[in-house]
Design a protein around this motif. Structure first.
Motif, short mmCIF file in Angstrom:
data_model
loop_
_atom_site.label_atom_id
_atom_site.label_comp_id
_atom_site.label_asym_id
_atom_site.label_seq_id
_atom_site.Cartn_x
_atom_site.Cartn_y
_atom_site.Cartn_z
N LEU A 61 0.84 -1.19 0.00
CA LEU A 61 0.00 0.00 0.00
C LEU A 61 0.88 1.25 0.00
N MET A 62 0.30 2.33 -0.52
CA MET A 62 1.02 3.59 -0.49
C MET A 62 0.30 4.51 0.50
N ASN A 108 -1.33 7.66 -3.34
CA ASN A 108 -1.71 7.56 -1.93
C ASN A 108 -3.07 6.87 -1.79
N GLY A 109 -3.14 5.95 -0.84
CA GLY A 109 -4.37 5.22 -0.58
C GLY A 109 -4.54 3.98 -1.43
N MET A 110 -3.68 3.79 -2.42
CA MET A 110 -3.79 2.63 -3.30
C MET A 110 -3.30 1.39 -2.56
N ASN A 117 -4.79 -7.63 -7.15
CA ASN A 117 -5.99 -6.79 -7.26
C ASN A 117 -5.70 -5.42 -6.68
N ILE A 118 -6.03 -4.39 -7.44
CA ILE A 118 -5.74 -3.02 -7.03
C ILE A 118 -7.02 -2.34 -6.57
N SER A 119 -6.94 -1.69 -5.44
CA SER A 119 -8.11 -0.97 -4.91
C SER A 119 -7.62 0.22 -4.09
N TYR A 120 -8.57 1.00 -3.61
CA TYR A 120 -8.25 2.11 -2.71
C TYR A 120 -8.75 1.75 -1.33
#
Length: 126
Positions: A61-62, A108-110, A117-120
């Protein structure tokens, strides 16, 4: 005349034998040097280009412009590239290389789970 022919034949045989032995020794030295170079290359890439797989780091995560790995709820600064189960590579500079060849940058928040799987991630209520 026979002596000259026999002497010439022996001289050619000795020179050829010595040349073959020198070539064999050179090949052996080249093989040893190649093996040593490969060890050095492997050691160098192992220390400089390490990738963690999902068994060592489950998610990335960022947060606040910095990348973190997360496993079992504990976050740690990401110091090495991470390879997810689906082949997605997350680099320490925030670049994400997907298995289909496309690239994207993390924001940020990714959040990327171990399956790629990519999400926020929703902001925590502090």
């Amino acid at each position: 005349m026979k002596t000259i022919i026999i002497s010439t034949f022996l001289l050619v045989a000795l020179v050829t034998g010595a040349k073959a032995q020198t070539d064999a020794q050179q090949d052996k030295m080249n093989d040893a040097m190649m093996a040593e170079n490969m060890k050095a290359i492997n050691k160098s890439s192992a220390t400089n280009n390490r990738t963690w797989n999902e068994s060592r780091s489950s998610n990335v995560l960022m947060k606040e412009g910095k990348l973190y790995t997360e496993k079992n709820g504990k976050q740690q600064r990401m110091t090495r590239n991470v390879k997810m189960r689906n082949g997605t590579d997350v680099l320490t500079n925030g670049l994400v290389n997907k298995p289909d060849g496309s690239q994207m940058g993390m924001r940020n928040g990714m959040f990327i789970d171990m399956y790629g799987n990519i999400s926020y991630r929703p902001k925590s209520k502090n």
